[in-house]
Design an enzyme around this catalytic site. Structure first.
Site, PDB file in Angstrom:
ATOM      1  N   LYS A 110       0.871  -1.181   0.000  1.00  0.00           N
ATOM      2  CA  LYS A 110       0.000   0.000   0.000  1.00  0.00           C
ATOM      3  C   LYS A 110       0.904   1.227   0.000  1.00  0.00           C
ATOM      4  CE  LYS A 110      -3.846   1.976   2.711  1.00  0.00           C
ATOM      5  NZ  LYS A 110      -4.710   1.802   3.899  1.00  0.00           N
ATOM      6  N   SER A 144      -9.647   1.974   2.984  1.00  0.00           N
ATOM      7  CA  SER A 144      -8.778   2.706   2.103  1.00  0.00           C
ATOM      8  C   SER A 144      -7.765   1.827   1.363  1.00  0.00           C
ATOM      9  CB  SER A 144      -8.019   3.759   2.912  1.00  0.00           C
ATOM     10  OG  SER A 144      -7.191   3.149   3.895  1.00  0.00           O
ATOM     11  N   SER A 154      -9.912  -0.432   7.261  1.00  0.00           N
ATOM     12  CA  SER A 154      -9.365  -0.360   5.899  1.00  0.00           C
ATOM     13  C   SER A 154      -8.640  -1.595   5.386  1.00  0.00           C
ATOM     14  CB  SER A 154      -8.434   0.836   5.767  1.00  0.00           C
ATOM     15  OG  SER A 154      -9.193   1.996   5.591  1.00  0.00           O
TER      16      SER A 154
HETATM   17  N1  GLN Z   1     -13.092   4.344   6.432  1.00  0.00           N
HETATM   18  C1  GLN Z   1     -12.512   4.808   7.656  1.00  0.00           C
HETATM   19  C2  GLN Z   1     -12.100   6.254   7.483  1.00  0.00           C
HETATM   20  O1  GLN Z   1     -12.393   6.796   6.488  1.00  0.00           O
HETATM   21  C3  GLN Z   1     -11.343   3.961   8.037  1.00  0.00           C
HETATM   22  C4  GLN Z   1     -10.140   4.222   7.228  1.00  0.00           C
HETATM   23  C5  GLN Z   1      -8.979   3.371   7.600  1.00  0.00           C
HETATM   24  O2  GLN Z   1      -9.120   2.346   8.276  1.00  0.00           O
HETATM   25  N2  GLN Z   1      -7.807   3.816   7.185  1.00  0.00           N
HETATM   26  O3  GLN Z   1     -11.512   6.836   8.328  1.00  0.00           O
END
Ligand code: GLN
Length: 494
Positions: free
Chosen positions: A83, A158, A182
């Site tokens: 990532k 994400s 995420s």
């Molecule tokens: N979807 C959540 C956010 O927007 C979690 C994102 C994540 O785990 N990086 O913060």
């Protein structure tokens, strides 16, 4: 050779050890697939064929010189991708943002170092929501990632690039990070297995910070067995991360081969996870998975997480608060984007940030700054921290009655592009079942358990007690030995 795209990491390892394939051939196989299929998916945002092949050559050399030596990691020569939140020396590390569009990291993140140390070969960097803020990968500066199961749908976020790349068999494995879901949510939406370890089990050194008390790196792959092998290489104490846990090294594969290990396993089903809000197709697949677990000898018991309804609101105070502080370092001075025109220093800061950050990141910085400001700190931030403690206490009580908790990972299967992007609250609710785990620091994973609406994958979530990853992986593995959801791949991508 092409059948190797569906192989498990153990199979790839065996093929490499038996010299049926070389690391260079394996890397080339995946690089060719990336070249062919990535333009339609946008999962990879940095590739460097020469660097990848050089790393593969080195892995072949390690295996040749050390053949038979126990020091060779089973992962040596197996490709993976990171990532783009992980710093990778000599490679652009963008975090999905214009702010870091031209940033080449001067050092490797701990996770990158460990996996490279095991001999894994990096195929490239993977697309993601900007600064890991999102649940659909629509907030990336580099454009959205498409879900390989249906390119009109989001892959989740994400870590959507990681999920799409594995689902399309562009890489056998990838890293992800999970601040509020995420790793698990995109794994669910793309039909994969992903694990968010206990907070502190994997070092955050070199992982671009979003919300430091919640951020945690973990493996994403096709199966639990693959995740266990990857976690073996990723986890462990690192003095460069002040919240890294000093614990003896573990072998996360240790329980995988034990027979009948699910006799007597108590699975907790939180009433709050099975109420309204979950789509019926998701419910059906999750219920069927639970029936399978009962057949394997497990028992189910209802548990309660009474404060879980407060997890999304608490998270959207705490995470933006930490993000507003973490992202203050991007000021156009030291590194990252700098606005071309400005009159003075203050304008240089404000224009660089206004032009370098996207809308969702700005929204979080504004919310975070607001909840930390004088007069609102007590009303929002402090309250959210208290709720966080209550949520952790709920889990502690629940784990008196059960060994693992199960439920859905996501309330719905993958949704269409644009379906939620105009309404941040709808988007935030995508993580309703995953966020409480991060607030409590607990490990959580998602594994494929069937298909729902429009034949899109459904994920089953397993939440474990602190440091219980080996057990969770075993619980997932036993299910994967009697089902084949994790082996399915999207039609049309052969
Ligand atoms: N979807 C959540 C956010 O927007 C979690 C994102 C994540 O785990 N990086 O913060």
């Amino acid at each position: 050779m092409s059948e190797l795209i569906n192989s498990s990491l153990r199979e790839l390892s065996a093929a490499l050890a038996a010299k049926k394939v070389s690391a260079v051939e394996l890397a080339a196989l995946f690089l060719d697939r990336i070249e062919r299929l990535n333009p339609g998916l946008n999962a990879f945002i940095a590739l460097d064929r020469d660097k990848t092949l050089a790393q593969a050559q080195a892995a072949d050399e390690t295996r040749r010189v050390g053949a038979g030596a126990p020091a060779i990691s089973p992962l040596c020569g197996i490709p993976l991708a990171h990532k783009d939140i992980f710093c990778t020396r000599g490679w652009r590390t963008s975090c999905g943002s214009k702010m870091l569009e031209n940033f080449v990291a001067p050092y490797d993140a701990h996770v990158v170092e460990k996996l490279a140390g095991a001999g894994m070969v990096m195929l490239g960097k993977l697309n993601m929501d900007e600064f890991a803020m999102g649940s659909s990968n629509e907030s990336s500066y580099f454009g959205p990632v498409k879900n390989p199961w249906d390119i009109s749908c989001v892959p989740g976020g994400s870590s959507g690039g990681s999920a799409a790349a594995i689902a399309a068999r562009l890489t056998p494995a990838a890293t992800g990070t999970d601040t509020g879901g995420s790793i698990r949510q995109p794994a669910a939406l793309c039909g994969l297995t992903g694990l968010k370890p206990t907070y502190g089990a994997v070092s955050r050194y070199g992982m671009i910070a979003f919300a430091s008390s919640l951020d945690q790196a973990g493996p994403m792959a096709k199966s639990a067995e693959d995740c266990a092998l990857l976690l073996n290489a990723m986890a462990g104490f690192d003095a460069r991360d002040s919240t890294s846990l000093e614990r003896p090294a573990e072998d996360y594969t240790r329980d995988l081969d034990q027979p009948a290990a699910l006799q007597g396993l108590r699975i907790g089903l939180p009433r709050e996870f099975f109420g309204a809000g979950m789509d019926e197709d998701v419910r059906a697949a999750v219920e069927a998975a639970l029936a399978e677990y009962r057949k394997l000898g497990a028992t189910t018991v209802e548990v309660q997480l009474p404060n879980s309804g407060l997890s999304v609101p608490a998270y959207y105070v705490i995470a933006p608060a930490e993000a507003s502080s973490n992202l203050s370092r991007f000021d156009g001075v030291r590194y990252g984007y700098r606005a071309p025109d400005y009159a003075d220093l203050a304008e240089m800061y404000s224009r660089s940030r206004a032009q370098g950050f996207g809308a969702e990141v700005k929204r979080r910085i504004l919310i975070g700054t607001y909840v930390l400001s004088h007069g609102y700190y007590d009303a929002y931030y402090l309250q959210a921290q208290k709720i966080r403690r209550l949520i952790a206490a709920d889990f502690k009580a629940a784990f008196q009655q059960c060994d693992v908790i199960m439920g859905p990972t996501s309330p719905s299967v993958a949704f269409a592009f644009g379906a939620k992007s105009a309404d941040p609250v709808q988007m935030y609710l995508s993580d309703i079942y995953t966020i409480s785990t991060n607030l409590a620091g607990l490990p959580g994973m998602s594994l494929p358990c069937g298909f729902g609406r429009n034949n899109m994958p459904v994920g089953l979530q397993i939440i474990g007690n602190l440091f219980d990853e080996a057990r969770m992986l075993n619980v997932a593995h036993k299910y994967q030995q009697v089902t084949d959801w994790h082996t399915r791949m999207p039609e049309g991508l052969k």
